[in-house]
Design a protein around this motif. Structure first.
Motif, PDB file in Angstrom:
ATOM      1  N   ILE A   9       0.844  -1.196   0.000  1.00 33.92           N
ATOM      2  CA  ILE A   9       0.000   0.000   0.000  1.00 33.92           C
ATOM      3  C   ILE A   9       0.878   1.244   0.000  1.00 33.92           C
ATOM      4  O   ILE A   9       1.784   1.387   0.828  1.00 33.92           O
ATOM      5  CB  ILE A   9      -0.930   0.007   1.226  1.00 33.92           C
ATOM      6  CG1 ILE A   9      -1.880  -1.192   1.167  1.00 33.92           C
ATOM      7  CG2 ILE A   9      -1.714   1.315   1.308  1.00 33.92           C
ATOM      8  CD1 ILE A   9      -2.719  -1.366   2.405  1.00 33.92           C
ATOM      9  N   ASP A  29       2.257  -1.621  -4.690  1.00 33.94           N
ATOM     10  CA  ASP A  29       1.251  -2.145  -5.605  1.00 33.94           C
ATOM     11  C   ASP A  29       0.284  -1.045  -6.033  1.00 33.94           C
ATOM     12  O   ASP A  29      -0.522  -1.242  -6.942  1.00 33.94           O
ATOM     13  CB  ASP A  29       0.462  -3.284  -4.944  1.00 33.94           C
ATOM     14  CG  ASP A  29       1.334  -4.506  -4.679  1.00 33.94           C
ATOM     15  OD1 ASP A  29       2.388  -4.637  -5.349  1.00 33.94           O
ATOM     16  OD2 ASP A  29       0.977  -5.310  -3.806  1.00 33.94           O
ATOM     17  N   ASP A  30       0.361   0.115  -5.377  1.00 33.20           N
ATOM     18  CA  ASP A  30      -0.465   1.279  -5.697  1.00 33.20           C
ATOM     19  C   ASP A  30       0.332   2.294  -6.504  1.00 33.20           C
ATOM     20  O   ASP A  30       1.570   2.284  -6.505  1.00 33.20           O
ATOM     21  CB  ASP A  30      -0.936   1.980  -4.416  1.00 33.20           C
ATOM     22  CG  ASP A  30      -1.877   1.131  -3.579  1.00 33.20           C
ATOM     23  OD1 ASP A  30      -2.505   0.223  -4.153  1.00 33.20           O
ATOM     24  OD2 ASP A  30      -1.973   1.391  -2.372  1.00 33.20           O
ATOM     25  N   PRO A  82      -5.158   3.619  -5.669  1.00 37.75           N
ATOM     26  CA  PRO A  82      -5.262   2.222  -6.114  1.00 37.75           C
ATOM     27  C   PRO A  82      -4.889   2.083  -7.586  1.00 37.75           C
ATOM     28  O   PRO A  82      -4.970   3.055  -8.355  1.00 37.75           O
ATOM     29  CB  PRO A  82      -6.741   1.892  -5.887  1.00 37.75           C
ATOM     30  CG  PRO A  82      -7.222   2.899  -4.908  1.00 37.75           C
ATOM     31  CD  PRO A  82      -6.435   4.143  -5.157  1.00 37.75           C
ATOM     32  N   ASP A  85      -6.949   3.759 -10.309  1.00 36.70           N
ATOM     33  CA  ASP A  85      -7.045   5.218 -10.378  1.00 36.70           C
ATOM     34  C   ASP A  85      -5.788   5.779 -11.033  1.00 36.70           C
ATOM     35  O   ASP A  85      -4.796   6.060 -10.369  1.00 36.70           O
ATOM     36  CB  ASP A  85      -7.208   5.823  -8.982  1.00 36.70           C
ATOM     37  CG  ASP A  85      -8.606   5.648  -8.441  1.00 36.70           C
ATOM     38  OD1 ASP A  85      -9.522   5.390  -9.237  1.00 36.70           O
ATOM     39  OD2 ASP A  85      -8.780   5.762  -7.222  1.00 36.70           O
TER      40      ASP A  85
END
Length: 246
Positions: A9, A29-30, A82, A85
């Motif tokens: 995150i 991962d974002d 995320p 987005d």
């Protein structure tokens, strides 16, 4: 890069980073927006370096291994998003223009409580709208992979004021100017003069963050006069270099 940390995150928060401090290589991962409201931020990947003063932010796509370095004391603001987005559809690190409204949105979003309130959702929606309208800036210093090109770029990184021609530099690294011109285009996607200007602007931002006078910065970075430096700097960043000094 070695010893890469995986932080799934990408956090949304604000923090200070001391002059010369670094955040080691890591990935999320974002997606992440990184903005320095004070100081000059540099982000490095295997593909090169991106640098941003307080009028710019850096978009770091999900999965990108990157490291941060502070030039001047940094007031850093991180916005994690995320993977779904991605308002600009960017798949590589990119420098974005930060206007007054986007700046205030980033500051408010990173300082507000991290919750699922309707107010925070509206703030995030407006922030994404502003990102969609944010112009991309070519403040990127790509890293060469060809050995002779890498040797030449290392020479200029060590002394950005070196004003030798490509032919003269080629004699030092054992390659013709024609070969090197071809390598600049194929390996770095830009011409030799474009890369050297980017290097000098990058170095100039670092020196300005250290409160070096504009005239001194101009000469250390290879411009013939302060006025020539100011003109190039204004065209690249939209303001004069003096705006970076206290």
């Amino acid at each position: 890069m070695t010893n890469i940390r995986h932080q799934p995150i990408a956090p949304t928060h604000a923090r200070w980073l001391a002059q010369g401090a670094a955040i080691d290589a890591h990935r999320h991962d974002d997606h992440q927006i990184v903005y320095a409201a004070r100081g000059v931020l540099a982000i490095t990947t295997d593909a090169g370096s991106w640098i941003a003063p307080a009028t710019r932010a850096i978009w770091v796509p999900a999965g990108t291994v990157h490291a941060h370095r502070a030039h001047g004391e940094l007031e850093l603001h991180f916005v994690g998003l995320p993977p779904g987005d991605n308002p600009l559809g960017l798949d590589a690190p990119t420098v974005l223009t930060v206007g007054p409204l986007l700046r205030e949105l980033i500051l408010a979003y990173t300082r507000a409580p991290d919750d699922d309130s309707p107010e925070r959702g509206r703030l995030r929606a407006v922030l994404l709208d502003q990102l969609r309208a944010s112009p991309q800036q070519p403040v990127h210093l790509p890293a060469p992979t060809a050995p002779r090109l890498r040797a030449l770029c290392d020479i200029l990184r060590a002394d950005p004021a070196d004003d030798r021609t490509l032919a003269a530099l080629g004699r030092q690294v054992g390659a013709s100017d024609r070969t090197l011109s071809r390598l600049f285009r194929s390996d770095l996607g830009m011409t030799f003069p474009q890369w050297r200007t980017q290097l000098r602007l990058y170095h100039a931002l670092v020196l300005l963050a250290e409160n070096i006078p504009v005239t001194t910065v101009a000469h250390r970075c290879g411009w013939s006069s302060a006025s020539a430096f100011i003109d190039v700097f204004r065209r690249a960043f939209g303001h004069t270099p003096g705006a970076h000094l206290p």
